[in-house]
Design an enzyme around this catalytic site. Structure first.
Site, PDB file in Angstrom:
ATOM      1  N   ARG A   1      46.571  43.713  44.594  1.00 33.69           N
ATOM      2  CA  ARG A   1      45.247  43.709  43.990  1.00 33.69           C
ATOM      3  C   ARG A   1      44.828  45.125  43.579  1.00 33.69           C
ATOM      4  O   ARG A   1      44.990  46.083  44.319  1.00 33.69           O
ATOM      5  CB  ARG A   1      44.257  43.144  45.006  1.00 33.69           C
ATOM      6  CG  ARG A   1      42.885  42.914  44.463  1.00 33.69           C
ATOM      7  CD  ARG A   1      42.196  41.811  45.197  1.00 33.69           C
ATOM      8  NE  ARG A   1      41.753  42.220  46.524  1.00 33.69           N
ATOM      9  CZ  ARG A   1      40.999  41.460  47.307  1.00 33.69           C
ATOM     10  NH1 ARG A   1      40.638  40.262  46.902  1.00 33.69           N
ATOM     11  NH2 ARG A   1      40.645  41.881  48.489  1.00 33.69           N
TER      12      ARG A   1
ATOM     13  N   LYS B   1      39.266  30.942  46.935  1.00 32.05           N
ATOM     14  CA  LYS B   1      38.168  29.993  47.111  1.00 32.05           C
ATOM     15  C   LYS B   1      37.067  30.167  46.067  1.00 32.05           C
ATOM     16  O   LYS B   1      36.591  29.196  45.499  1.00 32.05           O
ATOM     17  CB  LYS B   1      37.541  30.248  48.492  1.00 32.05           C
ATOM     18  CG  LYS B   1      37.503  29.045  49.347  1.00 32.05           C
ATOM     19  CD  LYS B   1      36.982  29.352  50.741  1.00 32.05           C
ATOM     20  CE  LYS B   1      36.694  30.798  50.908  1.00 32.05           C
ATOM     21  NZ  LYS B   1      35.918  31.229  51.998  1.00 32.05           N
TER      22      LYS B   1
ATOM     23  N   ARG C   1      41.743  48.856  46.885  1.00 26.95           N
ATOM     24  CA  ARG C   1      40.634  48.877  47.848  1.00 26.95           C
ATOM     25  C   ARG C   1      41.131  49.321  49.220  1.00 26.95           C
ATOM     26  O   ARG C   1      42.221  48.962  49.639  1.00 26.95           O
ATOM     27  CB  ARG C   1      40.030  47.467  47.980  1.00 26.95           C
ATOM     28  CG  ARG C   1      38.979  47.182  46.940  1.00 26.95           C
ATOM     29  CD  ARG C   1      38.497  45.758  46.965  1.00 26.95           C
ATOM     30  NE  ARG C   1      38.515  45.161  48.317  1.00 26.95           N
ATOM     31  CZ  ARG C   1      37.942  44.000  48.606  1.00 26.95           C
ATOM     32  NH1 ARG C   1      37.332  43.335  47.659  1.00 26.95           N
ATOM     33  NH2 ARG C   1      38.006  43.503  49.818  1.00 26.95           N
TER      34      ARG C   1
END
Ligand SMILES: [Zn+2]
Length: 218
Positions: free
Chosen positions: A127, A13, A156
């Site tokens: 990621r 987004k 993360r």
């Protein structure tokens, strides 16, 4: 022009908001940015309302609405806004309609980035972030060290299957009524389905622009 962007965490987004911002020259409104701006200015009329964020607390829906209403009157948004992360609930969507009506506007189009769980998992589990500059990479890029900071990239803590699954489920549950609200409102609704094969941000943008042309928004 006012665009509402819907999409789960990891749907891209923020990236689409930036691309559309450039394309249409309208402001990208993210509530996080609005809060940061207010918190940086103790003289801001809403400073006292949002100060609790500094203590790690959440602000009420009412305050979020106030912040957005105030934010939208700023010069940055005088030709419109891409709303990213707001509204999150039907009651916020109703308030947004009122806010925009006061500005002689309305939601012109809703863009729903409908990314399947499989694609989301692949994106998020792949990621890698730089612990220093926070730049985001994907494992398929084959980069292990941040080119700017020269330190190894990390995964993360919240990019694990359980957290992603929970976030996705929460998003689906919370957003379904919002999707229904907009579909029944009659506002043009563009659904970008990203299911089996992932799409690049530019492919998604191209699709969105195509659809906007089809419904005569641009
Ligand atoms: Zn870095």
């Amino acid at each position: 022009m006012y665009i509402v962007l819907l999409g789960a965490p990891g749907s891209g987004k923020g990236t689409q908001a930036k691309l559309l911002e450039r394309e249409f020259n309208i402001g990208h409104l993210s509530t996080g940015d609005l809060f940061r701006t207010i918190l940086a200015d103790e003289g801001h009329p809403l400073y006292e309302d949002v100060r609790v964020i500094k203590e790690g607390k959440f602000v009420s829906d009412d305050i979020v609405n106030k912040v957005v209403a105030e934010g939208l009157t700023s010069d940055r948004f005088k030709s419109g806004a891409i709303l990213d992360g707001y509204p999150r609930t039907v009651s916020q969507a109703e308030v947004l309609d009122e806010i925009l009506a006061d500005l002689d506007g309305a939601v012109d189009v809703v863009i729903d980035l409908d990314v399947s769980k499989d694609v989301l998992f692949k994106r998020l589990l792949g990621r890698r972030v730089c612990p220093k500059c926070k730049r985001v990479f994907n494992v398929k890029e084959g980069i292990e060290v941040c080119p700017d900071c020269n330190i190894p990239l990390i995964i993360r803590d919240d990019d694990n299957e359980q957290v992603i699954e929970a976030r996705f489920k929460e998003y689906r549950e919370k957003t379904a009524p919002l999707q229904d609200y907009y579909i029944s409102s009659g506002a043009p609704y563009i659904k970008v389905k990203i299911c089996d094969v992932d799409k690049t941000p530019y492919e998604v943008q191209e699709f969105i622009l195509d659809q906007l042309k089809k419904i005569d928004i641009i």
